[in-house]
Design a protein around this motif. Structure first.
Motif, PDB file in Angstrom:
ATOM      1  N   ILE A 195     114.609  44.815  27.111  1.00  0.00           N
ATOM      2  CA  ILE A 195     114.857  44.223  25.796  1.00  0.00           C
ATOM      3  C   ILE A 195     115.069  42.720  25.935  1.00  0.00           C
ATOM      4  N   ALA A 196     115.877  42.322  26.924  1.00  0.00           N
ATOM      5  CA  ALA A 196     116.144  40.906  27.144  1.00  0.00           C
ATOM      6  C   ALA A 196     114.861  40.152  27.485  1.00  0.00           C
ATOM      7  N   GLU A 197     114.011  40.760  28.299  1.00  0.00           N
ATOM      8  CA  GLU A 197     112.752  40.111  28.664  1.00  0.00           C
ATOM      9  C   GLU A 197     111.829  39.969  27.459  1.00  0.00           C
ATOM     10  N   ALA A 198     111.803  40.968  26.599  1.00  0.00           N
ATOM     11  CA  ALA A 198     110.965  40.903  25.401  1.00  0.00           C
ATOM     12  C   ALA A 198     111.436  39.789  24.465  1.00  0.00           C
ATOM     13  N   ILE A 199     112.771  39.660  24.304  1.00  0.00           N
ATOM     14  CA  ILE A 199     113.311  38.595  23.461  1.00  0.00           C
ATOM     15  C   ILE A 199     113.039  37.234  24.080  1.00  0.00           C
ATOM     16  N   GLU A 200     113.239  37.148  25.392  1.00  0.00           N
ATOM     17  CA  GLU A 200     113.030  35.875  26.101  1.00  0.00           C
ATOM     18  C   GLU A 200     111.589  35.413  25.996  1.00  0.00           C
ATOM     19  N   ALA A 201     110.641  36.364  26.068  1.00  0.00           N
ATOM     20  CA  ALA A 201     109.225  36.011  26.000  1.00  0.00           C
ATOM     21  C   ALA A 201     108.839  35.440  24.642  1.00  0.00           C
ATOM     22  N   LYS A 202     109.604  35.772  23.606  1.00  0.00           N
ATOM     23  CA  LYS A 202     109.296  35.291  22.262  1.00  0.00           C
ATOM     24  C   LYS A 202     109.891  33.915  21.967  1.00  0.00           C
ATOM     25  N   LEU A 203     110.780  33.436  22.852  1.00  0.00           N
ATOM     26  CA  LEU A 203     111.450  32.165  22.611  1.00  0.00           C
ATOM     27  C   LEU A 203     110.743  31.021  23.335  1.00  0.00           C
ATOM     28  N   PRO A 204     110.432  29.937  22.634  1.00  0.00           N
ATOM     29  CA  PRO A 204     109.763  28.784  23.265  1.00  0.00           C
ATOM     30  C   PRO A 204     110.765  27.864  23.942  1.00  0.00           C
ATOM     31  N   VAL A 205     111.308  28.304  25.075  1.00  0.00           N
ATOM     32  CA  VAL A 205     112.312  27.518  25.783  1.00  0.00           C
ATOM     33  C   VAL A 205     111.836  27.258  27.201  1.00  0.00           C
ATOM     34  N   TYR A 228     118.548  50.413  23.579  1.00  0.00           N
ATOM     35  CA  TYR A 228     119.751  49.784  23.014  1.00  0.00           C
ATOM     36  C   TYR A 228     120.812  50.837  22.714  1.00  0.00           C
ATOM     37  N   LEU A 229     120.411  51.961  22.144  1.00  0.00           N
ATOM     38  CA  LEU A 229     121.364  53.028  21.846  1.00  0.00           C
ATOM     39  C   LEU A 229     121.903  53.660  23.125  1.00  0.00           C
ATOM     40  N   VAL A 230     121.057  53.764  24.141  1.00  0.00           N
ATOM     41  CA  VAL A 230     121.526  54.289  25.422  1.00  0.00           C
ATOM     42  C   VAL A 230     122.576  53.356  26.027  1.00  0.00           C
ATOM     43  N   ALA A 231     122.350  52.034  25.905  1.00  0.00           N
ATOM     44  CA  ALA A 231     123.327  51.066  26.409  1.00  0.00           C
ATOM     45  C   ALA A 231     124.667  51.225  25.694  1.00  0.00           C
ATOM     46  N   ILE A 232     124.628  51.457  24.377  1.00  0.00           N
ATOM     47  CA  ILE A 232     125.861  51.688  23.619  1.00  0.00           C
ATOM     48  C   ILE A 232     126.550  52.962  24.099  1.00  0.00           C
ATOM     49  N   VAL A 246     118.899  49.041  31.907  1.00  0.00           N
ATOM     50  CA  VAL A 246     118.493  49.521  30.587  1.00  0.00           C
ATOM     51  C   VAL A 246     118.185  48.367  29.636  1.00  0.00           C
ATOM     52  N   ILE A 247     119.031  47.329  29.657  1.00  0.00           N
ATOM     53  CA  ILE A 247     118.825  46.249  28.691  1.00  0.00           C
ATOM     54  C   ILE A 247     117.830  45.197  29.177  1.00  0.00           C
ATOM     55  N   GLN A 248     117.448  45.242  30.449  1.00  0.00           N
ATOM     56  CA  GLN A 248     116.533  44.225  30.969  1.00  0.00           C
ATOM     57  C   GLN A 248     115.215  44.151  30.190  1.00  0.00           C
ATOM     58  N   ALA A 263     124.802  38.042  24.943  1.00  0.00           N
ATOM     59  CA  ALA A 263     124.831  38.354  23.512  1.00  0.00           C
ATOM     60  C   ALA A 263     124.578  39.844  23.280  1.00  0.00           C
ATOM     61  N   MET A 264     123.657  40.434  24.043  1.00  0.00           N
ATOM     62  CA  MET A 264     123.369  41.860  23.898  1.00  0.00           C
ATOM     63  C   MET A 264     124.574  42.698  24.308  1.00  0.00           C
ATOM     64  N   LEU A 265     125.238  42.297  25.391  1.00  0.00           N
ATOM     65  CA  LEU A 265     126.426  43.031  25.838  1.00  0.00           C
ATOM     66  C   LEU A 265     127.521  42.963  24.781  1.00  0.00           C
TER      67      LEU A 265
END
Length: 339
Positions: free
Chosen positions: A233-243, A35-39, A229-231, A256-258
Protein backbone atom coordinates in the motif's frame (compact mmCIF):
# COMPACT_ATOMS: atom_id res chain seq x y z
CA UNK A 1 0.85 -17.16 -15.27
CA UNK A 2 1.42 -20.01 -17.72
CA UNK A 3 -0.38 -17.93 -20.34
CA UNK A 4 2.05 -15.01 -20.03
CA UNK A 5 5.42 -15.27 -18.28
CA UNK A 6 5.55 -11.50 -17.74
CA UNK A 7 2.80 -11.86 -15.10
CA UNK A 8 4.30 -11.53 -11.61
CA UNK A 9 1.44 -10.21 -9.43
CA UNK A 10 -2.32 -10.32 -8.99
CA UNK A 11 -2.79 -6.90 -10.65
CA UNK A 12 -0.80 -8.26 -13.61
CA UNK A 13 -3.32 -11.11 -13.88
CA UNK A 14 -6.13 -8.54 -13.79
CA UNK A 15 -4.40 -6.64 -16.61
CA UNK A 16 -3.98 -9.80 -18.70
CA UNK A 17 -7.59 -10.91 -18.23
CA UNK A 18 -9.57 -7.69 -18.15
CA UNK A 19 -7.21 -4.88 -19.14
CA UNK A 20 -6.52 -1.70 -17.15
CA UNK A 21 -9.92 -1.85 -15.41
CA UNK A 22 -9.13 -5.34 -14.14
CA UNK A 23 -5.76 -4.19 -12.81
CA UNK A 24 -7.31 -1.27 -10.93
CA UNK A 25 -10.19 -3.33 -9.54
CA UNK A 26 -8.06 -6.14 -8.12
CA UNK A 27 -5.50 -3.59 -6.88
CA UNK A 28 -8.13 -1.69 -4.88
CA UNK A 29 -9.57 -4.91 -3.40
CA UNK A 30 -6.11 -6.18 -2.41
CA UNK A 31 -5.12 -2.88 -0.79
CA UNK A 32 -8.37 -2.73 1.19
CA UNK A 33 -7.84 -6.30 2.34
CA UNK A 34 -4.26 -5.57 3.44
CA UNK A 35 -5.34 -2.43 5.31
CA UNK A 36 -8.03 -4.31 7.25
CA UNK A 37 -5.59 -7.11 8.01
CA UNK A 38 -3.15 -4.52 9.41
CA UNK A 39 -5.93 -3.19 11.67
CA UNK A 40 -6.78 -6.72 12.81
CA UNK A 41 -3.10 -7.26 13.74
CA UNK A 42 -3.22 -4.29 16.13
CA UNK A 43 -6.55 -5.42 17.62
CA UNK A 44 -5.05 -8.87 18.15
CA UNK A 45 -2.02 -7.38 19.89
CA UNK A 46 -4.12 -5.08 22.10
CA UNK A 47 -6.59 -7.76 23.20
CA UNK A 48 -4.00 -10.42 23.96
CA UNK A 49 -1.55 -8.12 25.75
CA UNK A 50 -4.45 -6.87 27.88
CA UNK A 51 -5.20 -10.51 28.69
CA UNK A 52 -1.55 -11.13 29.58
CA UNK A 53 -1.15 -7.94 31.67
CA UNK A 54 -4.61 -7.03 33.01
CA UNK A 55 -5.29 -3.76 34.82
CA UNK A 56 -2.29 -1.80 33.47
CA UNK A 57 -2.86 1.93 32.90
CA UNK A 58 -0.73 5.06 32.42
CA UNK A 59 -1.33 8.81 32.15
CA UNK A 60 -0.48 10.46 28.82
CA UNK A 61 -0.84 14.26 28.67
CA UNK A 62 -3.44 14.18 31.42
CA UNK A 63 -5.45 11.36 29.88
CA UNK A 64 -5.57 7.89 31.39
CA UNK A 65 -4.91 5.19 28.82
CA UNK A 66 -5.53 1.59 29.82
CA UNK A 67 -6.44 -1.87 28.63
CA UNK A 68 -6.64 -2.62 24.94
CA UNK A 69 -6.04 0.99 23.83
CA UNK A 70 -2.81 1.19 25.83
CA UNK A 71 -1.43 -2.03 24.39
CA UNK A 72 -2.42 -1.07 20.84
CA UNK A 73 -0.17 1.99 21.32
CA UNK A 74 2.60 -0.17 22.79
CA UNK A 75 2.41 -2.58 19.85
CA UNK A 76 2.40 0.33 17.39
CA UNK A 77 5.52 1.80 19.01
CA UNK A 78 7.29 -1.56 18.64
CA UNK A 79 6.14 -1.96 15.03
CA UNK A 80 6.90 1.60 13.85
CA UNK A 81 10.68 1.16 13.23
CA UNK A 82 10.02 -1.95 11.12
CA UNK A 83 7.79 0.08 8.76
CA UNK A 84 10.74 2.36 7.96
CA UNK A 85 12.94 -0.48 6.71
CA UNK A 86 13.71 -0.42 3.00
CA UNK A 87 14.60 -4.11 2.90
CA UNK A 88 12.06 -6.28 4.71
CA UNK A 89 13.74 -9.61 3.99
CA UNK A 90 14.69 -10.01 7.66
CA UNK A 91 11.04 -9.77 8.68
CA UNK A 92 10.14 -12.31 6.03
CA UNK A 93 12.31 -14.88 7.83
CA UNK A 94 10.86 -13.95 11.21
CA UNK A 95 7.30 -14.27 9.90
CA UNK A 96 8.05 -17.88 8.97
CA UNK A 97 7.70 -18.55 12.69
CA UNK A 98 3.95 -18.29 12.03
CA UNK A 99 3.76 -22.03 11.40
CA UNK A 100 5.32 -22.75 14.78
CA UNK A 101 3.05 -20.17 16.42
CA UNK A 102 -0.10 -21.78 14.97
CA UNK A 103 0.99 -25.24 16.10
CA UNK A 104 1.88 -23.85 19.54
CA UNK A 105 -1.58 -22.31 19.91
CA UNK A 106 -3.26 -25.63 19.11
CA UNK A 107 -0.90 -27.44 21.47
CA UNK A 108 -1.75 -24.90 24.20
CA UNK A 109 -5.46 -25.68 23.81
CA UNK A 110 -4.71 -29.39 24.17
CA UNK A 111 -2.55 -28.56 27.19
CA UNK A 112 -5.43 -26.52 28.65
CA UNK A 113 -7.78 -29.47 28.22
CA UNK A 114 -5.39 -31.78 30.07
CA UNK A 115 -4.40 -29.36 32.82
CA UNK A 116 -7.75 -27.68 33.35
CA UNK A 117 -10.33 -29.10 35.74
CA UNK A 118 -13.09 -28.62 33.19
CA UNK A 119 -11.29 -30.54 30.41
CA UNK A 120 -13.54 -32.18 27.83
CA UNK A 121 -15.89 -33.64 30.43
CA UNK A 122 -17.33 -30.37 31.64
CA UNK A 123 -20.69 -28.99 30.65
CA UNK A 124 -19.20 -26.58 28.14
CA UNK A 125 -21.15 -27.98 25.21
CA UNK A 126 -24.32 -28.91 27.12
CA UNK A 127 -27.23 -26.97 25.68
CA UNK A 128 -25.11 -25.76 22.77
CA UNK A 129 -26.34 -25.98 19.20
CA UNK A 130 -23.85 -27.91 17.07
CA UNK A 131 -25.44 -26.71 13.80
CA UNK A 132 -26.69 -23.13 13.91
CA UNK A 133 -27.77 -22.13 10.40
CA UNK A 134 -28.14 -18.47 11.41
CA UNK A 135 -24.42 -18.41 12.12
CA UNK A 136 -23.49 -20.03 8.81
CA UNK A 137 -22.78 -16.76 6.90
CA UNK A 138 -20.34 -15.61 9.60
CA UNK A 139 -18.74 -19.05 9.84
CA UNK A 140 -18.17 -19.28 6.08
CA UNK A 141 -16.76 -15.74 6.01
CA UNK A 142 -14.31 -16.58 8.81
CA UNK A 143 -13.43 -19.80 7.01
CA UNK A 144 -12.35 -17.79 3.97
CA UNK A 145 -10.28 -15.48 6.19
CA UNK A 146 -8.27 -18.54 7.26
CA UNK A 147 -7.15 -18.96 3.64
CA UNK A 148 -6.29 -15.35 2.91
CA UNK A 149 -2.91 -14.47 1.48
CA UNK A 150 -3.55 -15.60 -2.08
CA UNK A 151 -2.08 -12.29 -3.23
CA UNK A 152 1.42 -13.65 -2.52
CA UNK A 153 1.03 -16.78 -4.66
CA UNK A 154 2.30 -15.15 -7.89
CA UNK A 155 5.40 -13.96 -6.02
CA UNK A 156 6.00 -17.46 -4.68
CA UNK A 157 5.58 -18.94 -8.15
CA UNK A 158 7.98 -16.49 -9.81
CA UNK A 159 10.64 -17.03 -7.11
CA UNK A 160 10.66 -20.85 -7.35
CA UNK A 161 13.48 -22.58 -9.20
CA UNK A 162 11.26 -25.52 -10.15
CA UNK A 163 8.02 -23.82 -11.14
CA UNK A 164 6.46 -27.12 -12.18
CA UNK A 165 6.35 -28.04 -8.48
CA UNK A 166 4.24 -24.98 -7.61
CA UNK A 167 0.88 -26.88 -7.49
CA UNK A 168 2.27 -28.85 -4.55
CA UNK A 169 2.81 -25.65 -2.56
CA UNK A 170 -0.83 -24.52 -2.19
CA UNK A 171 -2.01 -28.13 -1.96
CA UNK A 172 0.29 -29.13 0.92
CA UNK A 173 -0.07 -25.82 2.77
CA UNK A 174 -3.88 -25.90 2.44
CA UNK A 175 -4.06 -29.47 3.76
CA UNK A 176 -1.80 -28.70 6.74
CA UNK A 177 -3.67 -25.48 7.52
CA UNK A 178 -7.04 -27.23 7.26
CA UNK A 179 -5.97 -29.94 9.68
CA UNK A 180 -4.62 -27.40 12.18
CA UNK A 181 -7.72 -25.17 11.87
CA UNK A 182 -10.06 -28.12 12.31
CA UNK A 183 -8.20 -29.36 15.37
CA UNK A 184 -8.19 -25.87 16.89
CA UNK A 185 -11.93 -25.45 16.23
CA UNK A 186 -12.78 -28.82 17.78
CA UNK A 187 -10.62 -28.21 20.85
CA UNK A 188 -12.05 -24.71 21.33
CA UNK A 189 -15.64 -25.93 21.05
CA UNK A 190 -15.17 -28.95 23.32
CA UNK A 191 -13.53 -26.72 25.93
CA UNK A 192 -15.81 -23.67 25.83
CA UNK A 193 -18.89 -24.49 23.73
CA UNK A 194 -20.94 -21.44 22.74
CA UNK A 195 -18.86 -19.32 25.15
CA UNK A 196 -15.79 -19.52 22.90
CA UNK A 197 -14.64 -16.01 21.98
CA UNK A 198 -13.53 -14.64 18.60
CA UNK A 199 -9.96 -15.01 19.88
CA UNK A 200 -9.79 -18.32 21.71
CA UNK A 201 -6.75 -17.10 23.67
CA UNK A 202 -9.13 -14.78 25.56
CA UNK A 203 -10.94 -17.87 26.90
CA UNK A 204 -7.80 -19.29 28.49
CA UNK A 205 -7.45 -18.69 32.26
CA UNK A 206 -5.16 -15.84 33.30
CA UNK A 207 -1.83 -16.74 34.87
CA UNK A 208 -1.51 -20.28 33.51
CA UNK A 209 1.68 -21.26 31.70
CA UNK A 210 -0.19 -22.61 28.67
CA UNK A 211 -2.07 -19.30 28.44
CA UNK A 212 1.20 -17.37 28.36
CA UNK A 213 2.62 -19.71 25.70
CA UNK A 214 -0.51 -19.37 23.55
CA UNK A 215 -0.62 -15.58 23.79
CA UNK A 216 3.11 -15.01 23.29
CA UNK A 217 3.17 -17.17 20.15
CA UNK A 218 0.03 -15.43 18.90
CA UNK A 219 1.74 -12.04 19.32
CA UNK A 220 4.69 -12.96 17.10
CA UNK A 221 2.88 -12.86 13.74
CA UNK A 222 1.48 -9.32 13.92
CA UNK A 223 4.80 -7.85 15.08
CA UNK A 224 6.67 -9.52 12.22
CA UNK A 225 4.10 -9.17 9.45
CA UNK A 226 2.62 -5.71 9.90
CA UNK A 227 5.36 -4.01 7.87
CA UNK A 228 5.11 -6.68 5.17
CA UNK A 229 1.36 -6.18 4.93
CA UNK A 230 1.37 -2.40 4.54
CA UNK A 231 4.42 -2.24 2.25
CA UNK A 232 2.44 -2.75 -1.01
CA UNK A 233 0.00 0.00 0.00
CA UNK A 234 2.81 2.39 0.92
CA UNK A 235 4.61 1.68 -2.35
CA UNK A 236 1.44 2.28 -4.36
CA UNK A 237 0.87 5.64 -2.63
CA UNK A 238 4.53 6.60 -3.01
CA UNK A 239 4.47 5.81 -6.74
CA UNK A 240 1.61 8.28 -7.21
CA UNK A 241 3.44 11.17 -5.52
CA UNK A 242 5.76 13.40 -7.61
CA UNK A 243 8.51 13.72 -5.00
CA UNK A 244 12.27 13.50 -5.24
CA UNK A 245 13.19 12.29 -1.74
CA UNK A 246 11.73 8.79 -1.73
CA UNK A 247 13.30 7.70 1.55
CA UNK A 248 11.69 10.43 3.66
CA UNK A 249 8.41 10.04 1.77
CA UNK A 250 8.31 6.32 2.53
CA UNK A 251 8.87 7.01 6.25
CA UNK A 252 6.10 9.61 6.34
CA UNK A 253 3.62 7.42 4.44
CA UNK A 254 4.34 4.36 6.60
CA UNK A 255 4.03 6.41 9.79
CA UNK A 256 0.75 7.99 8.65
CA UNK A 257 -0.66 4.55 7.78
CA UNK A 258 0.34 3.17 11.18
CA UNK A 259 -1.30 6.12 12.94
CA UNK A 260 -4.54 5.63 10.98
CA UNK A 261 -4.67 1.91 11.75
CA UNK A 262 -4.00 2.62 15.44
CA UNK A 263 -6.96 5.02 15.56
CA UNK A 264 -9.29 2.46 13.98
CA UNK A 265 -7.95 -0.47 16.04
CA UNK A 266 -8.40 1.51 19.28
CA UNK A 267 -12.05 2.26 18.52
CA UNK A 268 -13.16 -1.01 16.90
CA UNK A 269 -14.20 -3.57 19.54
CA UNK A 270 -15.29 -6.34 17.19
CA UNK A 271 -12.34 -8.43 16.03
CA UNK A 272 -14.51 -11.36 14.93
CA UNK A 273 -16.94 -9.20 12.97
CA UNK A 274 -14.07 -7.35 11.27
CA UNK A 275 -12.55 -10.65 10.22
CA UNK A 276 -15.93 -11.86 9.00
CA UNK A 277 -16.36 -8.71 6.89
CA UNK A 278 -12.84 -9.05 5.48
CA UNK A 279 -13.44 -12.68 4.60
CA UNK A 280 -16.82 -12.23 2.93
CA UNK A 281 -16.22 -8.96 1.09
CA UNK A 282 -12.54 -9.13 0.20
CA UNK A 283 -11.00 -12.59 0.70
CA UNK A 284 -13.77 -14.25 -1.30
CA UNK A 285 -13.08 -11.84 -4.16
CA UNK A 286 -9.30 -12.40 -4.06
CA UNK A 287 -9.29 -16.15 -3.39
CA UNK A 288 -12.41 -17.34 -5.25
CA UNK A 289 -14.13 -14.93 -7.63
CA UNK A 290 -11.19 -13.19 -9.26
CA UNK A 291 -9.08 -16.34 -9.97
CA UNK A 292 -12.06 -18.20 -11.45
CA UNK A 293 -13.19 -15.30 -13.66
CA UNK A 294 -9.63 -14.60 -14.82
CA UNK A 295 -9.02 -18.26 -15.64
CA UNK A 296 -12.17 -18.46 -17.76
CA UNK A 297 -11.44 -15.13 -19.49
CA UNK A 298 -7.86 -16.09 -20.34
CA UNK A 299 -8.28 -19.73 -21.37
CA UNK A 300 -11.78 -20.06 -22.84
CA UNK A 301 -10.89 -18.13 -26.02
CA UNK A 302 -7.95 -20.52 -26.43
CA UNK A 303 -10.22 -23.58 -26.08
CA UNK A 304 -8.22 -24.64 -23.06
CA UNK A 305 -11.15 -25.25 -20.72
CA UNK A 306 -13.26 -28.43 -20.79
CA UNK A 307 -17.03 -28.34 -20.30
CA UNK A 308 -16.83 -30.21 -16.99
CA UNK A 309 -14.24 -27.72 -15.76
CA UNK A 310 -16.46 -24.79 -16.81
CA UNK A 311 -19.40 -26.31 -14.91
CA UNK A 312 -17.27 -26.85 -11.79
CA UNK A 313 -15.92 -23.29 -11.91
CA UNK A 314 -19.42 -21.85 -12.35
CA UNK A 315 -20.49 -23.83 -9.28
CA UNK A 316 -17.58 -22.38 -7.31
CA UNK A 317 -18.50 -18.87 -8.50
CA UNK A 318 -22.12 -19.31 -7.40
CA UNK A 319 -21.02 -20.43 -3.94
CA UNK A 320 -18.54 -17.56 -3.74
CA UNK A 321 -21.12 -14.95 -4.72
CA UNK A 322 -23.61 -16.32 -2.17
CA UNK A 323 -21.00 -16.22 0.61
CA UNK A 324 -19.90 -12.71 -0.44
CA UNK A 325 -23.42 -11.27 -0.48
CA UNK A 326 -24.89 -13.03 2.56
CA UNK A 327 -21.67 -12.92 4.59
CA UNK A 328 -21.04 -9.23 3.94
CA UNK A 329 -24.64 -8.36 4.86
CA UNK A 330 -24.44 -10.41 8.08
CA UNK A 331 -21.07 -8.96 9.14
CA UNK A 332 -22.10 -5.35 8.42
CA UNK A 333 -25.35 -5.93 10.35
CA UNK A 334 -23.35 -7.33 13.30
CA UNK A 335 -20.89 -4.41 13.21
CA UNK A 336 -23.71 -1.84 13.17
CA UNK A 337 -25.38 -3.68 16.06
CA UNK A 338 -22.35 -3.10 18.29
CA UNK A 339 -22.79 0.69 18.25
Amino acid sequence: MRADYSVSSYPDIGQLAFGPHGRRAIGVIMYMELYLVAISFLILEGDNLDKLFPGVSIDIAGYQVQGKQLFVLVAAAAILPTTWLKNLSVLAYVSAVGLVASAALTASLAWAAIASERGFHADATRGSTVLNLRGLPTSLSLYFVCFSGHGVFPTVHSSMKKKKDFPKVPLISSVLCSLNYALTAILGYLLYGDDVQAQVTLNLPTGKMYTKVAILTTLINPLAKYALVIQPIAEAIEAKLPVAERGLTRVLISTAMLVSTVVVASTVPFFGYLMSFTGSSLNVAVAVLFPCLSYLKIYMPRSGVHRFEVAAIIGILVIGVCVAVVGTYASVHQIIGTF
